[in-house]
Design a protein around this motif. Structure first.
Motif, mmCIF file in Angstrom:
data_model
loop_
_atom_site.group_PDB
_atom_site.id
_atom_site.type_symbol
_atom_site.label_atom_id
_atom_site.label_comp_id
_atom_site.label_asym_id
_atom_site.label_seq_id
_atom_site.Cartn_x
_atom_site.Cartn_y
_atom_site.Cartn_z
ATOM 1 N N ALA A 1 -11.685 11.675 6.771
ATOM 2 C CA ALA A 1 -10.532 12.226 6.469
ATOM 3 C C ALA A 1 -10.084 11.865 5.022
ATOM 4 O O ALA A 1 -9.042 11.765 4.564
ATOM 5 C CB ALA A 1 -9.315 11.925 7.213
ATOM 6 N N GLN A 2 -11.184 11.398 4.396
ATOM 7 C CA GLN A 2 -10.958 11.026 2.867
ATOM 8 C C GLN A 2 -12.093 11.894 2.112
ATOM 9 O O GLN A 2 -13.449 12.449 2.557
ATOM 10 C CB GLN A 2 -11.544 9.577 2.854
ATOM 11 N N PRO A 3 -11.659 11.880 0.628
ATOM 12 C CA PRO A 3 -12.718 12.745 -0.310
ATOM 13 C C PRO A 3 -13.901 12.108 -0.373
ATOM 14 O O PRO A 3 -14.076 10.713 -0.287
ATOM 15 C CB PRO A 3 -12.117 12.831 -1.508
ATOM 16 N N GLY A 4 -15.079 12.698 -0.524
ATOM 17 C CA GLY A 4 -16.311 12.060 -0.650
ATOM 18 C C GLY A 4 -17.356 13.175 -1.551
ATOM 19 O O GLY A 4 -17.078 14.233 -1.827
ATOM 20 N N PHE A 5 -18.476 12.458 -1.891
ATOM 21 C CA PHE A 5 -19.386 13.202 -2.557
ATOM 22 C C PHE A 5 -20.887 12.702 -2.093
ATOM 23 O O PHE A 5 -21.250 11.554 -2.117
ATOM 24 C CB PHE A 5 -19.173 12.933 -4.344
ATOM 25 N N GLY A 6 -21.788 13.776 -2.216
ATOM 26 C CA GLY A 6 -23.234 13.615 -2.222
ATOM 27 C C GLY A 6 -23.705 13.119 -3.419
ATOM 28 O O GLY A 6 -23.402 13.910 -4.317
ATOM 29 N N CYS A 7 -24.317 12.032 -3.726
ATOM 30 C CA CYS A 7 -24.766 11.674 -4.795
ATOM 31 C C CYS A 7 -26.325 11.677 -5.402
ATOM 32 O O CYS A 7 -27.122 11.517 -4.304
ATOM 33 C CB CYS A 7 -24.529 9.896 -5.177
ATOM 34 N N TYR A 8 -26.779 12.111 -6.501
ATOM 35 C CA TYR A 8 -27.959 12.686 -6.490
ATOM 36 C C TYR A 8 -28.656 11.862 -8.012
ATOM 37 O O TYR A 8 -27.602 11.863 -8.835
ATOM 38 C CB TYR A 8 -28.218 14.184 -6.656
ATOM 39 N N LEU A 9 -29.757 11.601 -7.915
ATOM 40 C CA LEU A 9 -30.444 11.210 -9.020
ATOM 41 C C LEU A 9 -31.760 11.594 -9.191
ATOM 42 O O LEU A 9 -32.431 11.487 -8.522
ATOM 43 C CB LEU A 9 -30.409 9.754 -9.355
ATOM 44 N N GLY A 10 -31.988 12.404 -10.296
ATOM 45 C CA GLY A 10 -33.251 13.150 -10.533
ATOM 46 C C GLY A 10 -33.471 14.075 -9.352
ATOM 47 O O GLY A 10 -34.866 14.308 -9.204
ATOM 48 N N GLY A 11 -32.458 14.779 -9.009
ATOM 49 C CA GLY A 11 -32.625 15.866 -7.840
ATOM 50 C C GLY A 11 -32.600 15.105 -6.397
ATOM 51 O O GLY A 11 -32.551 15.950 -5.600
ATOM 52 N N ALA A 12 -32.753 13.916 -6.290
ATOM 53 C CA ALA A 12 -32.999 13.337 -4.861
ATOM 54 C C ALA A 12 -31.812 12.687 -4.610
ATOM 55 O O ALA A 12 -31.034 12.083 -5.435
ATOM 56 C CB ALA A 12 -34.031 12.264 -5.104
ATOM 57 N N PRO A 13 -31.537 12.508 -3.402
ATOM 58 C CA PRO A 13 -30.192 11.777 -2.864
ATOM 59 C C PRO A 13 -30.207 10.464 -3.208
ATOM 60 O O PRO A 13 -31.395 9.809 -3.347
ATOM 61 C CB PRO A 13 -30.620 11.783 -1.170
ATOM 62 N N ALA B 1 0.772 -1.250 0.008
ATOM 63 C CA ALA B 1 0.111 -0.066 0.073
ATOM 64 C C ALA B 1 0.800 1.246 -0.021
ATOM 65 O O ALA B 1 2.012 1.440 0.584
ATOM 66 C CB ALA B 1 -0.974 0.099 1.355
ATOM 67 N N SER B 2 0.392 2.218 -0.816
ATOM 68 C CA SER B 2 1.131 3.475 -0.624
ATOM 69 C C SER B 2 0.447 4.485 0.127
ATOM 70 O O SER B 2 -0.963 4.335 0.522
ATOM 71 C CB SER B 2 1.084 3.771 -2.400
ATOM 72 N N ARG B 3 1.200 5.366 0.631
ATOM 73 C CA ARG B 3 0.280 6.529 1.290
ATOM 74 C C ARG B 3 -0.598 7.310 0.228
ATOM 75 O O ARG B 3 -0.075 7.760 -0.973
ATOM 76 C CB ARG B 3 1.349 7.591 1.881
ATOM 77 N N PRO B 4 -1.729 7.803 0.998
ATOM 78 C CA PRO B 4 -2.739 8.583 0.124
ATOM 79 C C PRO B 4 -2.184 10.095 -0.084
ATOM 80 O O PRO B 4 -1.074 10.222 0.680
ATOM 81 C CB PRO B 4 -3.755 8.551 0.792
ATOM 82 N N PRO B 5 -2.725 10.809 -1.043
ATOM 83 C CA PRO B 5 -2.066 12.118 -0.998
ATOM 84 C C PRO B 5 -2.618 12.906 0.187
ATOM 85 O O PRO B 5 -3.392 12.594 0.758
ATOM 86 C CB PRO B 5 -2.853 12.734 -2.318
ATOM 87 N N GLU C 1 -2.979 16.773 -5.631
ATOM 88 C CA GLU C 1 -3.207 15.543 -6.133
ATOM 89 C C GLU C 1 -4.654 14.844 -5.575
ATOM 90 O O GLU C 1 -5.103 14.242 -6.570
ATOM 91 C CB GLU C 1 -1.852 14.785 -5.658
ATOM 92 N N GLU C 2 -4.760 15.191 -4.568
ATOM 93 C CA GLU C 2 -6.226 14.456 -3.791
ATOM 94 C C GLU C 2 -7.459 15.086 -4.676
ATOM 95 O O GLU C 2 -8.279 14.479 -5.017
ATOM 96 C CB GLU C 2 -6.305 14.821 -2.596
ATOM 97 N N ARG C 3 -7.311 16.437 -4.767
ATOM 98 C CA ARG C 3 -8.509 17.134 -5.704
ATOM 99 C C ARG C 3 -8.456 16.686 -7.194
ATOM 100 O O ARG C 3 -9.354 16.429 -7.760
ATOM 101 C CB ARG C 3 -7.970 18.713 -5.594
ATOM 102 N N ARG C 4 -7.148 16.521 -7.771
ATOM 103 C CA ARG C 4 -7.112 15.925 -8.920
ATOM 104 C C ARG C 4 -7.711 14.637 -9.278
ATOM 105 O O ARG C 4 -8.765 14.331 -10.166
ATOM 106 C CB ARG C 4 -5.832 15.919 -9.621
ATOM 107 N N GLY D 1 -1.869 6.065 -2.948
ATOM 108 C CA GLY D 1 -0.940 6.682 -4.144
ATOM 109 C C GLY D 1 -1.760 7.589 -4.763
ATOM 110 O O GLY D 1 -2.513 8.497 -4.213
ATOM 111 N N ASP D 2 -1.490 7.323 -6.245
ATOM 112 C CA ASP D 2 -2.445 8.009 -7.402
ATOM 113 C C ASP D 2 -3.357 7.318 -7.962
ATOM 114 O O ASP D 2 -3.812 7.533 -9.043
ATOM 115 C CB ASP D 2 -1.119 8.429 -8.365
ATOM 116 N N ARG D 3 -3.774 6.427 -7.139
ATOM 117 C CA ARG D 3 -4.873 5.681 -7.547
ATOM 118 C C ARG D 3 -6.119 5.476 -6.506
ATOM 119 O O ARG D 3 -5.980 5.955 -5.050
ATOM 120 C CB ARG D 3 -4.557 4.247 -7.951
#
Length: 348
Positions: A279-291, A199-203, A209-212, A301-303
């Protein structure tokens, strides 16, 4: 020896009590989350802890620190909660399409993500102790072993102080700690693919790099560009969807699931709003406007090593995410009548 602030609190001064315990609220909530694995349960445990502390002030003589005393109460509340409720998995959502056969099943589907906005500042210095993989590993241990590991290895309490927190002896804490460490090492060895690279260290947190990586994933995911998503993954990456027990390991299995999902949606596209969890990147996911789930990425690493999509839309407010979201900034969020019925909570 007691402090003037403690003396005022013991005399019934609510403001003094708040001043006494407020510095520990965030770290106590994170502590309870590590022991319980669920945000709502951790919040309840902290409230119960502070109520018990207020009621127990007359008996607190100040021989231990206020911090140790609060941790003792909180740990006891959490252990009681696990004993009383057990760790029954929540009702798994029903897939609205014929999903591919999963590679394996999740042992701890009740674990929830933890909003970064609630993390104490020092948590980012040791983010491996708040990441999802660590919290899930803790959930596989017997409760008292979990408590011993958290109190000693995470919080850094010496054995004698940990024994006071856990209401036991130093020898018992040492034994539980050794068994917990051994189990976690064995589990990590057993679940690692034979051909997996080290395992590699995360950005770094918040780095370019994390944002990319986050931006590339979001662009590919909302476009249903499965090949582009797979190109971002490690060879041993996996996809999980708690509280559904299904997990897909390896790029081929993940691609199969993503393509089945895209085919079912028939051109309807997801929208993503950025957030952070554990402490990790995430996203709220929506479909048709609803959660439609909360996505958390585990980076290596870079993956991307893991995609976890939590199918519990009740979590959105804790992450500051709106209940509805329209792709077009100029348009209003859809009403309940306009929302896609297939994107209701509990759906894949």
């Amino acid at each position: 020896m007691t402090s003037p602030l403690l003396d005022r609190a013991r005399a019934g001064d609510h403001d003094a009590f708040a001043e006494l315990v407020d510095p520990y609220r965030r770290e106590l909530q994170l502590h309870c989350y590590r022991l319980l694995g669920r945000l709502a349960d951790a919040e309840d445990a902290v409230q119960e802890t502070l109520l018990a502390a207020w009621r127990g002030l007359p008996e607190f003589e100040g021989r231990a620190s206020v911090r140790s005393w609060l941790y003792r109460i909180a740990t006891r509340r959490c252990l009681n909660a696990v004993r009383d409720a057990g760790r029954r998995p929540p009702l798994a959502p029903t897939p609205p399409f014929e999903a591919p056969e999963p590679t394996r099943h999740n042992e701890v589907p009740w674990v929830q993500p933890y909003p970064d906005v609630l993390l104490p500042e020092p948590a980012y210095l040791h983010r491996e102790r708040v990441e999802l993989a660590f919290v899930e590993a803790l959930a596989t241990l017997p409760p008292r072993q979990t408590a011993a590991l958290v109190v000693c290895d995470v919080l850094g309490f010496p054995l004698t102080e940990a024994a006071a927190v856990l209401d036991t002896t130093a020898a018992a804490v040492k034994g539980a700690l050794q068994r917990a460490r051994s189990t976690l090492r064995s589990t990590a060895t057993a679940t690692a693919p034979a051909t997996a690279p080290a395992a590699s260290r995360p950005p770094a947190h918040g780095s370019a790099e994390e944002r990319r990586l986050g931006k590339q994933f979001a662009t590919a995911f909302v476009a249903d560009d499965v090949d582009a998503v797979i190109a971002l993954l490690t060879d041993d990456a996996w996809l999980a969807m708690p509280p559904a027990p299904h997990q897909y390991a390896g790029p081929a299995a993940i691609a199969g699931f993503l393509r089945a999902s895209a085919a079912w949606r028939a051109g309807r596209r997801y929208s993503l709003l950025p957030t952070r969890a554990n402490a990790q990147p995430g996203f709220g996911c929506y479909l048709g406007g609803a959660p439609a789930g909360l996505v958390v990425l585990t980076l290596d690493g870079d993956r991307i090593a893991r995609i976890t999509r939590f199918m519990d839309d009740s979590l959105f407010p804790a992450f500051g995410l709106p209940r509805t979201f329209s792709r077009s900034p100029a348009s209003a969020a859809p009403s309940a009548q306009e929302q896609d019925p297939d994107a209701a909570p509990g759906r894949w």
